[in-house]
Each structure stands twice: as C-alpha cells, then as structure tokens.
Write an enzyme that holds these catalytic residues in place. Structure first.
Site, PDB file in Angstrom:
ATOM      1  CB  ALA A  64      -0.972  -0.006   1.176  1.00 35.55           C
ATOM      2  N   GLY A  97      11.902   3.799   7.948  1.00 34.90           N
ATOM      3  CA  GLY A  97      11.415   5.146   8.185  1.00 34.90           C
ATOM      4  C   GLY A  97      11.496   5.536   9.655  1.00 34.90           C
ATOM      5  CD  GLU A  98      14.717   9.895  11.266  1.00 33.98           C
ATOM      6  OE1 GLU A  98      15.951   9.883  11.199  1.00 33.98           O
ATOM      7  OE2 GLU A  98      14.057  10.940  11.422  1.00 33.98           O
ATOM      8  N   GLY A 118       6.134   8.112   1.311  1.00 34.79           N
ATOM      9  CA  GLY A 118       7.095   7.779   2.367  1.00 34.79           C
ATOM     10  C   GLY A 118       7.921   6.573   1.957  1.00 34.79           C
ATOM     11  CG  HIS A 119       6.009   2.741   1.634  1.00 34.87           C
ATOM     12  ND1 HIS A 119       4.654   2.992   1.605  1.00 34.87           N
ATOM     13  CD2 HIS A 119       6.212   1.981   2.731  1.00 34.87           C
ATOM     14  CE1 HIS A 119       4.066   2.396   2.638  1.00 34.87           C
ATOM     15  NE2 HIS A 119       4.991   1.784   3.336  1.00 34.87           N
ATOM     16  CB  VAL A 149       7.574  11.346   3.548  1.00 33.21           C
ATOM     17  CG1 VAL A 149       6.938  12.136   2.414  1.00 33.21           C
ATOM     18  CG2 VAL A 149       9.018  10.970   3.214  1.00 33.21           C
ATOM     19  CD  GLN A 182       4.615  -6.134  11.251  1.00 36.39           C
ATOM     20  OE1 GLN A 182       5.598  -6.705  10.784  1.00 36.39           O
ATOM     21  NE2 GLN A 182       4.453  -4.827  11.142  1.00 36.39           N
TER      22      GLN A 182
HETATM   23  P1  AMP Z   1       5.116  -0.169   6.406  1.00 39.92           P
HETATM   24  O1  AMP Z   1       4.749  -0.559   5.013  1.00 39.92           O
HETATM   25  O2  AMP Z   1       4.121   0.708   7.082  1.00 39.92           O
HETATM   26  O3  AMP Z   1       5.579  -1.330   7.233  1.00 39.92           O
HETATM   27  O4  AMP Z   1       6.394   0.763   6.235  1.00 39.92           O
HETATM   28  C1  AMP Z   1       7.531   0.302   5.543  1.00 39.92           C
HETATM   29  C2  AMP Z   1       8.669   1.244   5.817  1.00 39.92           C
HETATM   30  O5  AMP Z   1       8.321   2.549   5.374  1.00 39.92           O
HETATM   31  C3  AMP Z   1       8.997   1.361   7.311  1.00 39.92           C
HETATM   32  O6  AMP Z   1      10.407   1.444   7.480  1.00 39.92           O
HETATM   33  C4  AMP Z   1       8.317   2.638   7.689  1.00 39.92           C
HETATM   34  O7  AMP Z   1       8.901   3.279   8.807  1.00 39.92           O
HETATM   35  C5  AMP Z   1       8.512   3.456   6.435  1.00 39.92           C
HETATM   36  N1  AMP Z   1       7.535   4.541   6.358  1.00 39.92           N
HETATM   37  C6  AMP Z   1       6.198   4.445   6.523  1.00 39.92           C
HETATM   38  N2  AMP Z   1       5.624   5.663   6.463  1.00 39.92           N
HETATM   39  C7  AMP Z   1       6.631   6.550   6.269  1.00 39.92           C
HETATM   40  C8  AMP Z   1       6.697   7.965   6.139  1.00 39.92           C
HETATM   41  N3  AMP Z   1       5.605   8.725   6.194  1.00 39.92           N
HETATM   42  N4  AMP Z   1       7.908   8.535   5.950  1.00 39.92           N
HETATM   43  C9  AMP Z   1       9.030   7.762   5.921  1.00 39.92           C
HETATM   44  N5  AMP Z   1       9.035   6.431   6.025  1.00 39.92           N
HETATM   45  C10 AMP Z   1       7.860   5.819   6.208  1.00 39.92           C
END
Ligand code: AMP
Length: 291
Positions: free
Chosen positions: A31, A146-147, A35-36, A179, A60
């Site tokens: 999805a 991501g932070e 950010g990704h 982001v 998780q």
């Molecule tokens: P997820 O798909 O939510 O597991 O996120 C995958 C990676 O993208 C993880 O390292 C998250 O921290 C990073 N991530 C998610 N949202 C953001 C964002 N808004 N800005 C930067 N990195 C993000």
C-alpha cells in the site's frame, strides 16, 4: 523489475544483483505511498541495486487488529516500484515466510517495552522476527527504515547489534526522516482508513505535537506540556490517546529531570477505529544565560 514469490528464485536473483555491487533492502507491507518511495530513492544512493519486500506480516498483528483489513494493492505497488527503477520485488507468500512448523521468535527486550510495545503486545517480536528473516533471505549490504516508526527502528538496530548481524551490520541500518502530507500529517498506509472528515481532523495530531515541542524547547514544564498536547488532540477530534511521551531519542530511555540529550516526542492516538502514530525530534531546552 523482477518479482519473486519464493526463496529459491529470490536467492538466485539476489546473487545476480550482488555481482553488480552493493544491494539495498527496503522492507514494506505495501500500500505504498511517498514515504515508502522516499526510502526507495534513498536506497539507490547507497547501493547499486535496490530490493523492496512487500509482506503483510501476520506475526506483528494482534488478534483484534487490522490484519484482514490492511490494504493490499500489489498491482499498483508493483507499477510504482517499477517506475522507481527498483531491481527486485520480493513478495513472499505467507507459506514461504512461515512454513508449517515454524516455531522461532526474536524478542528484543528494553527498547520494545512501553509505547507501542504496551499498546500492541507481541507486535515488536513479530517485527523483529520478520525483519531478521528478511535480512537473512536477502543479505543486503544496507537496509532502510522510516523514522515514522521510531521505536521499530530502535528495536531493529538493537537486534542487529545484539545478534552481531553482518548483512546488514547495525551501522548499515539507515533511518529516513518522516515524509508528511502538505498539512503535516505523517504519510501512512493506514491514512487510507480515514473518512474525509477524519482525515481533515487528523492534522490535530502533528499540530499539537509541534506546539508541545515549541513549549518544551522554550523550557516549559514537560508534564503540563504533554497534558496540553493530550487535550489538544482530543479536542481536535481524536477519540483516545494510547500514549504521548518524551523519551531519549537514541535508546528511548526514560527522561530524568535535567534534559540535556536529544529527545523524541512519541504519540499514538485513535480517530474512529484508526490508530495513528507519529514522533518528532525535541531539542534540549536552552539553558538560562549565566548571570
Ligand atoms: P510499512 O509498510 O508501514 O511497514 O512501512 C515500511 C517502511 O516505510 C517502514 O520502514 C516505515 O517506517 C517506512 N515509512 C512508513 N511511512 C513513512 C513515512 N511517512 N515517511 C518515511 N518512512 C515511512
């Protein structure tokens, strides 16, 4: 871009990429949003090849969480990654990741306790276990996170140090700043759950955080700044707060009276049935000028 769904083709594909130089891994649950894609672009700066994984990791998610509802958009995600020039998409099936009889868990104590660790029992065990597997499967030279998920990043770095991981080594686990949407809301796959009305109200979270940070950095009392933050978020349209805490940035240690280290404000709050998290840096308050 090559896409693989099982371990043998993954290992063959990675071996081919490795011949061309360092390999970066960006783990995701799909999805995808900007950010990704920012992680993907940053990955390209650190490696010759970029591998992205998409896996909605059942381990998780808690029993009452949104595993089934979590958005799955593999075709769209695949097109986005292709357009970014990603070399390899690793999209394992649940069966490939957790074959029958799977019985091992990685548990990182300390840094995974409190904050989301309290609100989501077992969550970080699931994260550490799947990330360790992804590291062993891809064996990247560098991995990017991501932070936005600050506690998750801290857990993964702790795991890499404690278990002497080498691919990637702890210092090759890179954090990328959050982001945000134009109004300041952190991008998240879960923002898709919000109704337009909830989406408009959700900006109350980063707005209240920035306000609390300005107060704390100006020397205001921390408990009353956090209490104000909570009431701002609730008045802004959120139904409840899981936590709003100020912690040491590097290891999430509890803060003592005199704050001299870089800190992080971390918040989780619910709007409707959607749980949103965010965190921001907080600088130590200016010491009063010596007379
Ligand atoms: P997820 O798909 O939510 O597991 O996120 C995958 C990676 O993208 C993880 O390292 C998250 O921290 C990073 N991530 C998610 N949202 C953001 C964002 N808004 N800005 C930067 N990195 C993000």
């Amino acid at each position: 871009m090559q896409t693989v769904h099982a371990l043998d083709p993954l290992r063959n594909a990675v071996a081919g990429l490795r011949a061309a130089g360092p390999v970066a891994l960006v783990p995701t649950m799909g999805a995808l949003h900007d950010g990704h894609l920012t992680l993907v672009r940053e990955a390209r700066r650190h490696a010759a090849s970029v591998v992205v994984s998409i896996f909605v990791n059942p381990l998780q998610f808690g029993a009452n969480e949104d595993l089934d509802a979590y958005p799955r958009q593999m075709e769209r995600d695949s097109r986005l990654l292709e357009a970014e020039g990603v070399d390899l998409l690793w999209a394992p099936t649940a069966q490939a990741m957790y074959p029958p009889g799977f019985a091992s868990t990685i548990s990182v104590t300390g840094v995974s306790e409190g904050l989301c660790g309290t609100a989501r029992p077992g969550h970080f065990d699931g994260v550490a276990t799947v990330v360790c597997k992804l590291f062993n499967q891809v064996m990247p030279d560098v991995a990017l996170f991501g932070e936005k998920d600050w506690q998750q990043l801290s857990v993964i770095r702790r795991m890499a140090r404690d278990l002497d991981l080498t691919r990637p080594a702890a210092n090759a686990i890179l954090g990328v700043p959050t982001v945000r949407e134009a109004d300041g809301l952190a991008m998240s796959s879960r923002n898709a759950y919000l109704t337009p009305q909830q989406r408009a109200k959700a900006v109350a979270l980063p707005t209240a955080m920035r306000r609390a940070i300005a107060q704390i950095e100006a020397g205001a009392d921390v408990p009353s700044s956090l209490a104000r933050l909570k009431s701002d978020v609730l008045e802004g349209g959120f139904g409840s707060l899981d936590y709003a805490e100020l912690r040491e940035a590097d290891d999430l240690g509890e803060l003592h009276a005199v704050i001299t280290k870089p800190m992080r404000l971390l918040v989780a709050a619910r709007i409707g049935t959607t749980r949103l998290i965010d965190n921001m840096a907080v600088k130590p308050a200016q010491a009063p000028e010596a007379a």
